[in-house]
Design a protein around this motif. Sequence first.
Motif, PDB file in Angstrom:
ATOM      1  N   LYS A 106       0.340  -1.347   0.070  1.00  0.00           N
ATOM      2  CA  LYS A 106      -0.712   0.227  -0.104  1.00  0.00           C
ATOM      3  C   LYS A 106       0.303   0.907  -0.036  1.00  0.00           C
ATOM      4  O   LYS A 106       2.194   1.071   0.595  1.00  0.00           O
ATOM      5  CB  LYS A 106      -1.184   0.221   1.093  1.00  0.00           C
ATOM      6  CG  LYS A 106      -2.695  -0.331   0.441  1.00  0.00           C
ATOM      7  CD  LYS A 106      -3.427  -0.834   2.003  1.00  0.00           C
ATOM      8  CE  LYS A 106      -2.350  -1.403   3.143  1.00  0.00           C
ATOM      9  NZ  LYS A 106      -3.681  -1.733   4.425  1.00  0.00           N
ATOM     10  N   ALA A 107       0.229   2.371  -0.835  1.00  0.00           N
ATOM     11  CA  ALA A 107       1.158   3.569  -0.787  1.00  0.00           C
ATOM     12  C   ALA A 107       0.182   5.000  -0.481  1.00  0.00           C
ATOM     13  O   ALA A 107      -0.391   4.929  -1.335  1.00  0.00           O
ATOM     14  CB  ALA A 107       1.762   4.109  -2.025  1.00  0.00           C
ATOM     15  N   TYR A 108       0.389   4.971   0.997  1.00  0.00           N
ATOM     16  CA  TYR A 108      -0.327   6.801   0.848  1.00  0.00           C
ATOM     17  C   TYR A 108       0.267   7.871   0.901  1.00  0.00           C
ATOM     18  O   TYR A 108       1.760   8.286   1.145  1.00  0.00           O
ATOM     19  CB  TYR A 108      -0.662   6.354   2.636  1.00  0.00           C
ATOM     20  CG  TYR A 108      -1.249   5.553   3.183  1.00  0.00           C
ATOM     21  CD1 TYR A 108      -2.366   5.296   2.935  1.00  0.00           C
ATOM     22  CD2 TYR A 108      -0.241   4.221   3.456  1.00  0.00           C
ATOM     23  CE1 TYR A 108      -3.246   4.246   4.084  1.00  0.00           C
ATOM     24  CE2 TYR A 108      -1.147   3.746   3.610  1.00  0.00           C
ATOM     25  CZ  TYR A 108      -2.631   3.584   4.292  1.00  0.00           C
ATOM     26  OH  TYR A 108      -3.003   1.997   4.567  1.00  0.00           O
ATOM     27  N   ILE A 109       0.094   8.961  -0.416  1.00  0.00           N
ATOM     28  CA  ILE A 109       0.496   9.999  -0.924  1.00  0.00           C
ATOM     29  C   ILE A 109      -0.506  11.329  -0.348  1.00  0.00           C
ATOM     30  O   ILE A 109      -1.685  11.331  -0.856  1.00  0.00           O
ATOM     31  CB  ILE A 109       0.356   9.183  -2.750  1.00  0.00           C
ATOM     32  CG1 ILE A 109       0.500   8.460  -2.856  1.00  0.00           C
ATOM     33  CG2 ILE A 109       1.091  10.815  -2.846  1.00  0.00           C
ATOM     34  CD1 ILE A 109       2.339   8.012  -2.905  1.00  0.00           C
ATOM     35  N   VAL A 110       0.682  11.841   0.251  1.00  0.00           N
ATOM     36  CA  VAL A 110      -0.307  13.320   1.452  1.00  0.00           C
ATOM     37  C   VAL A 110       0.076  14.421   0.207  1.00  0.00           C
ATOM     38  O   VAL A 110       1.408  14.584  -0.523  1.00  0.00           O
ATOM     39  CB  VAL A 110       0.339  13.392   2.323  1.00  0.00           C
ATOM     40  CG1 VAL A 110      -0.275  14.746   2.967  1.00  0.00           C
ATOM     41  CG2 VAL A 110       0.187  12.525   3.308  1.00  0.00           C
ATOM     42  N   MET A 111      -0.891  14.756  -0.545  1.00  0.00           N
ATOM     43  CA  MET A 111      -1.374  15.564  -1.454  1.00  0.00           C
ATOM     44  C   MET A 111      -1.873  17.130  -0.700  1.00  0.00           C
ATOM     45  O   MET A 111      -2.739  16.627  -0.422  1.00  0.00           O
ATOM     46  CB  MET A 111      -1.823  14.573  -2.141  1.00  0.00           C
ATOM     47  CG  MET A 111      -0.723  13.929  -3.544  1.00  0.00           C
ATOM     48  SD  MET A 111      -1.752  14.062  -4.940  1.00  0.00           S
ATOM     49  CE  MET A 111      -0.400  14.547  -6.213  1.00  0.00           C
ATOM     50  N   PRO A 112      -2.023  18.080  -1.462  1.00  0.00           N
ATOM     51  CA  PRO A 112      -2.101  19.590  -0.876  1.00  0.00           C
ATOM     52  C   PRO A 112      -3.781  19.347  -1.690  1.00  0.00           C
ATOM     53  O   PRO A 112      -3.216  18.552  -2.937  1.00  0.00           O
ATOM     54  CB  PRO A 112      -1.588  20.324  -1.773  1.00  0.00           C
ATOM     55  CG  PRO A 112      -0.426  19.628  -2.313  1.00  0.00           C
ATOM     56  CD  PRO A 112      -0.228  18.526  -1.791  1.00  0.00           C
ATOM     57  N   GLU A 113      -4.531  19.528  -0.803  1.00  0.00           N
ATOM     58  CA  GLU A 113      -5.535  20.069  -1.681  1.00  0.00           C
ATOM     59  C   GLU A 113      -5.892  19.799  -3.252  1.00  0.00           C
ATOM     60  O   GLU A 113      -6.746  19.785  -3.838  1.00  0.00           O
ATOM     61  CB  GLU A 113      -6.945  19.736  -1.099  1.00  0.00           C
ATOM     62  CG  GLU A 113      -6.493  21.561  -0.232  1.00  0.00           C
ATOM     63  CD  GLU A 113      -7.600  22.139   1.038  1.00  0.00           C
ATOM     64  OE1 GLU A 113      -8.170  20.714   1.441  1.00  0.00           O
ATOM     65  OE2 GLU A 113      -7.837  23.220   1.979  1.00  0.00           O
ATOM     66  N   ASN A 114      -5.029  21.107  -3.589  1.00  0.00           N
ATOM     67  CA  ASN A 114      -5.405  22.106  -4.402  1.00  0.00           C
ATOM     68  C   ASN A 114      -4.593  21.408  -5.838  1.00  0.00           C
ATOM     69  O   ASN A 114      -4.420  21.994  -6.257  1.00  0.00           O
ATOM     70  CB  ASN A 114      -4.795  23.434  -4.378  1.00  0.00           C
ATOM     71  CG  ASN A 114      -3.730  23.787  -3.403  1.00  0.00           C
ATOM     72  OD1 ASN A 114      -3.137  22.809  -2.908  1.00  0.00           O
ATOM     73  ND2 ASN A 114      -3.741  25.008  -3.865  1.00  0.00           N
ATOM     74  N   ALA A 115      -3.539  20.043  -5.321  1.00  0.00           N
ATOM     75  CA  ALA A 115      -3.088  19.810  -6.460  1.00  0.00           C
ATOM     76  C   ALA A 115      -3.575  19.828  -7.231  1.00  0.00           C
ATOM     77  O   ALA A 115      -4.981  19.685  -8.169  1.00  0.00           O
ATOM     78  CB  ALA A 115      -1.870  18.313  -6.031  1.00  0.00           C
ATOM     79  N   VAL A 161      -4.016  10.934   0.062  1.00  0.00           N
ATOM     80  CA  VAL A 161      -4.860  11.707   1.255  1.00  0.00           C
ATOM     81  C   VAL A 161      -4.395  13.116   1.278  1.00  0.00           C
ATOM     82  O   VAL A 161      -3.582  13.553   1.212  1.00  0.00           O
ATOM     83  CB  VAL A 161      -3.761  10.943   2.553  1.00  0.00           C
ATOM     84  CG1 VAL A 161      -4.155  11.905   4.074  1.00  0.00           C
ATOM     85  CG2 VAL A 161      -4.207   9.437   2.523  1.00  0.00           C
ATOM     86  N   GLU A 162      -5.470  13.547   0.880  1.00  0.00           N
ATOM     87  CA  GLU A 162      -5.431  14.760   0.612  1.00  0.00           C
ATOM     88  C   GLU A 162      -5.358  16.088   2.295  1.00  0.00           C
ATOM     89  O   GLU A 162      -5.881  15.605   3.689  1.00  0.00           O
ATOM     90  CB  GLU A 162      -7.014  15.436  -0.165  1.00  0.00           C
ATOM     91  CG  GLU A 162      -6.699  15.357  -1.285  1.00  0.00           C
ATOM     92  CD  GLU A 162      -8.223  15.760  -1.994  1.00  0.00           C
ATOM     93  OE1 GLU A 162      -9.006  16.728  -1.549  1.00  0.00           O
ATOM     94  OE2 GLU A 162      -8.542  15.354  -3.560  1.00  0.00           O
ATOM     95  N   CYS A 163      -4.196  17.019   2.093  1.00  0.00           N
ATOM     96  CA  CYS A 163      -4.021  18.066   3.670  1.00  0.00           C
ATOM     97  C   CYS A 163      -4.900  19.443   2.412  1.00  0.00           C
ATOM     98  O   CYS A 163      -4.052  19.877   1.121  1.00  0.00           O
ATOM     99  CB  CYS A 163      -3.142  17.180   3.615  1.00  0.00           C
ATOM    100  SG  CYS A 163      -1.642  17.812   2.880  1.00  0.00           S
TER     101      CYS A 163
END
Lengths: 326, 326
Positions: free
Chosen positions: A107-116, A132-134
């Motif tokens: 599994k790969a969790y990718i944290v990305m800004p919500e506005n990407a 996963v958005e932030c």
Amino acid sequence: MPLLKKENQYSKANNMDKETLIQVHNNVKPYIHETPVLTSELINEICDCHVYFKCENFQKMGAFKMRGAINAIQNLTSKQKENGVVTHSSGNFAQAISLASKYLNIKAYIVMPENAPQVKKDAVLNYQGIIVECKSNIKAREIEAERIVKNENATFIHPSNDDQVILGQSTSAKELLEKQSDLDIILTPVGGGGLLAGTALSAKYFSSNCEVIGAEPENVDDAYRSLKSGKIEYNKNTSTIADGLRTNLGDRNFPIILENVKKIIRVSEEEIINAMKLVWERMKMVIEPSSAVPLAALLKEKQNFKNKKVGIIISGGNVDLTNLPF
Amino acid sequence: MPLLKKENQYSKANNMDKETLIQVHNNVKPYIHETPVLTSELINEICDCHVYFKCENFQKMGAFKMRGAINAIQNLTSKQKENGVVTHSSGNFAQAISLASKYLNIKAYIVMPENAPQVKKDAVLNYQGIIVECKSNIKAREIEAERIVKNENATFIHPSNDDQVILGQSTSAKELLEKQSDLDIILTPVGGGGLLAGTALSAKYFSSNCEVIGAEPENVDDAYRSLKSGKIEYNKNTSTIADGLRTNLGDRNFPIILENVKKIIRVSEEEIINAMKLVWERMKMVIEPSSAVPLAALLKEKQNFKNKKVGIIISGGNVDLTNLPF
């Protein structure tokens, strides 16, 4: 190097000897392309030297980052693999970790800004990464990544400041030197420092006398300043078209760079765009702005490269075709 | 083939046997790149077969035309070489004849319509071709070329309907088959017919059972209709984005095509643009619209290529970066 010894603030990794690099290369080979080394008479004429382009834009997912991602994941324990990995990136490393995880079935969790941009989200989803958005700031990214590390027991992998990532990135220059063993110089872009550090290691072990030089946008010249001061410097702003080079060096790769890299050349935004256009027009290759930075550096200091054999790592080719700077 | 025999309207060249093709390849080798053969897992997945791209976009002057131009000029007599060559083209063949003439140190007169884009004129001038302008119609071009033939004793070289040009173009497929000998099919674009005819010859002599298929824009489907009727058909208009494919077959290449090519696939303008974008995005290569036509054909008739090994000749990469169709 003297600075490093005096200050002793960074520790070098233990297992970065020649044998380790050879082993790493063997381990990652089944999952990567051995990308071609291309030349162009016309560019040689313009540059007044012999340029050998190592084309990581033709690498899987379109960038050298695949090499480091595969190696980092391969080096996890079985338990770690079970729980998956997490990184924060909206660029090439997000795609690299996603694809590498897909290959190795974790599994790969990718944290990305919500506005990407949606196109970047789609690329990650396409490789089965879990987005996963932030909020769009570094603090929010780090908090979210830490939360996933805690809650899911996932292992955090940094895009550039990680020994196994650095070792993975070393394989590109190793392949280049296998094809062209008599290079005088290798130029790479420098952003987070993983590629530059890995390249420096390969040049040290697999060439007789090949110098490694970094190339960096003037607007984000933290690596240039770090090499001068002997400690990691930071950028006040990150305004450059070379979106892969906006990040900073880290304590894992900086000691390697400090010991093995003597020079970093800075280039303007205009020089980056001109070099990028030259490669598109004359070499018929799609390269991203970050990849044009070393050629821009060579053109800027042409007189220092005269008649030399110069390797350039074309770091990647992921670019929005509907938004070109020319 | 039966039609050809019955009508007996075109005569085949005498010296197009296997030995000749080998000799031609040896003769042109010093002046051309052996272009790489690239593959893409992602495109294989999309196409449901194995695709091998022979990348003539990386050829000198950016297109396969260099091969035919060099061979045609090499086969001139000393006297002919003294007086130079003439062709009419505003596209890749103009550049090819100019560069080939520069290498072989002879004069090249290029008849171009006066309204040809400056960027195309500059490319010819850059390779030291001598531009002769004429009105923008085929008649004016032919008259001007004939005038130069008479006044300068220059030898006219046709971009596609010339035995030595056809032989030169055969070398691309020969190289492809040397790298990948088990191809089931080779797809090439068809415009003037030189590349398709040359490819058919190489497949005949250098493969055991490789079929050659042409790919053509629906809007200029003269080759498709010619293959059906057994005689050279013409286009009423030339409106296609694939600017290299607007020309017609000729009496030198058509007999070869008629004998060796069983099928031509036609594609829409939209299909061409989509295939072009796919290669730019996924393979990171700059290709011109004409080069995207074979991939568009493969995608259109996917079911017929399932699990096969398909070679595609990427014919060139000369495209105006400031005027892309996507």
